[in-house]
Each structure stands twice: as structure tokens, then as C-alpha cells.
Enzyme design. Structure first.
Site, PDB file in Angstrom:
ATOM      1  N   ASP A  77      29.291   5.824  17.950  1.00 52.21           N
ATOM      2  CA  ASP A  77      29.541   6.467  19.241  1.00 52.21           C
ATOM      3  C   ASP A  77      31.024   6.427  19.603  1.00 52.21           C
ATOM      4  O   ASP A  77      31.783   5.612  19.093  1.00 52.21           O
ATOM      5  CB  ASP A  77      28.690   5.838  20.356  1.00 52.21           C
ATOM      6  CG  ASP A  77      28.933   4.343  20.533  1.00 52.21           C
ATOM      7  OD1 ASP A  77      29.098   3.638  19.526  1.00 52.21           O
ATOM      8  OD2 ASP A  77      28.966   3.876  21.699  1.00 52.21           O
ATOM      9  N   GLU A 139      27.782   1.229  20.957  1.00 52.10           N
ATOM     10  CA  GLU A 139      28.701   0.083  20.993  1.00 52.10           C
ATOM     11  C   GLU A 139      29.504   0.110  22.277  1.00 52.10           C
ATOM     12  O   GLU A 139      29.680  -0.901  22.947  1.00 52.10           O
ATOM     13  CB  GLU A 139      29.641   0.116  19.785  1.00 52.10           C
ATOM     14  CG  GLU A 139      30.481  -1.158  19.625  1.00 52.10           C
ATOM     15  CD  GLU A 139      31.811  -1.147  20.373  1.00 52.10           C
ATOM     16  OE1 GLU A 139      32.413  -2.226  20.510  1.00 52.10           O
ATOM     17  OE2 GLU A 139      32.256  -0.086  20.844  1.00 52.10           O
TER      18      GLU A 139
HETATM   19 ZN   LIG Z   1      35.227   0.787  18.871  1.00 50.81          ZN
END
Ligand SMILES: [Zn+2]
Length: 388
Positions: A77, A139
Site C-alpha cells: 500500500d 502498513e
Molecule cells: Zn513504508
């Protein structure tokens, strides 16, 4: 440009073309990576999240169901581009002045592109020690993908030995960072007229007591700093970021909220602070609140609890990366990564990848070709090591 660097740039361009902002699906990018890895001879598992819109990828080359492998890990992401002014389309990679521009070039699709481009070569060299690729979702919003992946590995009973986390470090070896714990604590009291405060439960006043306790803890945590701590500041910090509550000067506030964060240098500090706060609420604040109104309550919402990466005397990941990069020193950083989550599984971990955190999350994010080449060289030496 070497052929390998050229291939890596082509793949990176393809990955930048998937606009995998954390709130959106990453499935197309995962499918693309899975195809490449399978073609290289890897066994690929895809694990979806509850919504089915996102997935982790875990792939293995070399022997199956063998512990102690080396994991190359990256998150798929990226952060949003809204309210940023870019010189070109952030989701169409362009090269200018030996740099590759686009959202995710340094944080952290550059590392993923390098690792996947090298996969066929690594597959040829791999011996008794397996090599894994772990590509995660979410994340940037709290490392939820990595947490799910570690649970999957636990359930499978697989325990790799070493994790290389590809967050941008200018290819320096990072062996430690603080944890990042974020909370909202909600106070619910009983409204009433301000002229008779004892008949209500003033949520704002209880929130203020809670903040005072956070300040006391903040001081205590300074005295718990590990000896020779290399962190800046060296101790675990607590910071109250926002406080909200109440409606008017003459009304007893029925609701209040405190937003705060803690950056632990060691997991034991986080347990210490959380235990203290739980006891303080259970034994001091709640009895006072409930003596007036049995329905009064305090609840703490966990927005993120990203484990830190504690520097360790023994760290095989560090030794391997020193050998592969030729660097003989390591560093600590202020930003959080998925590394600490992997160490929970008993793995050693370091962070090392091309690009600089200075460019991450900003407009005109880039990674330099020189850094990408350094990463390919490192992975080439990993191949030599796996084959040795
Ligand atoms: Zn990162």
C-alpha cells in the site's frame, strides 16, 4: 543501464501503475506479483483480509515447510496523494535525471520490484535454506496486513529465521526503531447543571485527571530508559495530542476524549504504562464516577499498536546484511515499520532498502537509479550466499 536494472525499472513502472492507496484494493497488484513469482518457480499463497478487497502474498522458493528461511518483506500500500502538487501523474512512473518518480517508488515498491526481478536468479541459487517473499496490505494505516500474516505463519507452524524489511533507508542497515502505539480514551459521565457539579459526572474533569496520570507516567518512563539506549530521545515517550469534551461553560460535560500516543523503546515499558493506566481507571477513577452514576465508563480505543524493533546483541539479519552490503555500521530510525511484528515470531530483522524516507509520503516521491542498482547488487550477493 544493466539489463537487470532495466527490467527492475519496467516492473516498478507497472507496480506504480496500481494505485494501491491503503483505503483501496491491492488485489490487482498482488495478482501481478504472484504471476511473476510463480513464473520464477515460487510457491505462492494469497491470504485475503475479511473484506476480501485486500490480500497478503507469501511465496517460497527452495525447500517447503522448512524453518529458518530468509524473508524479503514489503508493503504493497501507499499513502494518498490528495492535497499534494506533483510535477507529473503520481501513478505513472517517469524518469528524470537518473531518478524514478511516482507514488511508492521509494516507499516501498522499489524494493519489491528489485526482489521480484531477482526471483528467477535467486530460485536458481537457493539451496537448503528457503527464501520467502512477504508482501502485505495496510502498513500505512497500522501494519494490519503484517499482523495478519504473522498469525497465518503461526497457524501454519512455519518459522522463518530472518526478515529484511524493505522500507527506504538509503540502503543503510537499520536495526532498531521505537514502537508506535496510538489510543483514544473515551470518558462517559452524566450531564447536569453547572451550578450543582456533585449531581453529575464531569467527563472533562475525569479526562483531565487521566491526562495528569499520563504526565506522571511520562516522567517515570524517563527513568526506565535502557542503559546505552541509542534512541532519540533515549526513553519511551508519551504525548497527549488532543483533548475534546463538553458543550458549554455551565453544563456538566457528559463526554470527553483524550487522544494520546506512546513510543516505546522496549515492550516492557508499554506493558508497564498500560497496566498502570488500567489499575488507575479500575481502582481510582471508575469507583468515583460510578458512585454518582453507575453507567459511567472509561474505554480505550486502540488505533494502532505497532511493535518496535529493539536492537539486540545477537541479530542474524544484521550480520547477513552487513555481509551483503559491505557496511560495517548500523543505525536506528524514528519511523515505524513491520519489522517488530516479524520479531514477535522469533525472527531477527533489519530494515534496509533503496530510497530515502525524506521522499516518502511527499509530492514527487522518487528513488534514484543508483540506489536501485545498489539493492540489485545486494540481492545478487544474497543469491551467492544462498547457493554457497
Ligand atoms: Zn513504508
Amino acid at each position: 543501464m544493466t539489463a537487470l536494472l532495466d527490467d527492475t525499472c519496467t516492473l516498478l513502472g507497472e507496480l506504480i501503475g496500481f494505485p494501491t492507496i491503503s483505503s483501496d484494493s491491492n488485489l490487482e497488484m498482488i495478482a501481478h506479483l504472484a504471476g511473476r513469482l510463480e513464473h520464477a518457480g515460487a510457491r505462492v499463497d494469497i491470504h485475503h483480509d475479511k473484506t476480501g478487497k485486500k490480500a497478503n502474498l507469501f511465496a517460497t522458493i527452495g525447500p517447503e515447510d522448512v524453518d529458518g528461511g530468509i524473508v524479503l518483506s514489503g508493503h504493497t500500500d501507499v499513502v494518498p496523494v490528495s492535497e499534494q502538487v506533483w510535477a507529473s501523474d503520481p501513478f505513472e512512473m517517469v524518469q528524470r535525471d537518473e531518478r524514478l518518480y511516482g507514488r511508492g517508488t521509494c516507499d516501498m515498491k522499489g524494493f519489491i520490484a528489485a526482489a521480484v526481478t531477482m526471483a528467477p536468479m535467486l530460485a536458481k541459487r537457493v539451496g537448503a535454506r528457503p527464501l520467502h517473499f512477504a508482501f502485505t496490505y495496510d502498513e500505512e494505516t497500522g501494519c494490519f496486513g503484517a499482523q495478519a500474516l504473522v498469525q497465518t505463519l503461526k497457524a501454519q507452524g512455519l518459522r522463518p529465521g530472518v526478515a529484511i524489511i524493505g522500507e527506504p533507508t538509503d540502503m543503510r542497515i537499520i536495526e532498531g526503531h521505537k514502537g508506535c502505539y496510538e489510543y483514544s480514551t473515551h470518558f462517559s459521565g452524566l450531564a447536569g447543571h453547572g451550578s450543582d457539579p456533585d449531581r453529575g459526572v464531569n467527563a472533562v474533569e475525569y479526562a483531565a485527571r487521566y491526562v495528569m496520570r499520563l504526565l506522571e507516567l511520562k516522567d517515570q518512563l524517563r527513568t526506565r530508559a535502557p542503559k546505552d539506549s541509542r534512541f532519540k530521545p533515549p526513553w519511551t515517550t508519551i504525548s497527549t495530542g488532543a483533548m475534546n469534551g463538553g458543550v458549554a461553560h455551565n453544563v456538566i460535560a457528559s463526554a470527553a476524549r483524550v487522544d494520546w500516543d506512546m513510543r516505546p523503546v522496549q515492550a516492557s515499558d508499554a506493558r508497564f504504562a498500560k497496566d498502570d493506566l488500567r489499575d488507575y481507571c479500575q481502582n481510582t477513577l471508575l469507583p468515583m464516577m460510578r458512585a454518582v452514576h453507575p453507567g459511567a465508563d472509561i474505554t480505550t480505543e486502540v488505533l494502532a499498536e505497532v511493535e518496535g524493533l529493539e536492537p539486540a546483541d545477537e541479530n542474524e539479519a544484521r550480520e547477513i546484511m552487513m555481509e551483503l552490503t559491505g557496511h560495517n555500521e548500523t543505525d536506528l530510525v524514528a519511523f515505524g515499520t513491520e519489522a517488530g511484528i516479524f520479531t514477535e515470531l522469533g525472527m531477527s530483522a533489519v530494515v534496509c532498502a533503496p530510497g530515502s524516507i525524506e521522499q516518502a509520503h511527499k509530492a514527487d516521491e522518487y528513488v534514484s537509479l543508483a540506489q536501485m542498482q545498489q539493492c540489485l547488487d545486494m540481492l545478487g550477493r544474497l543469491g551467492d550466499k544462498l547457493g554457497a
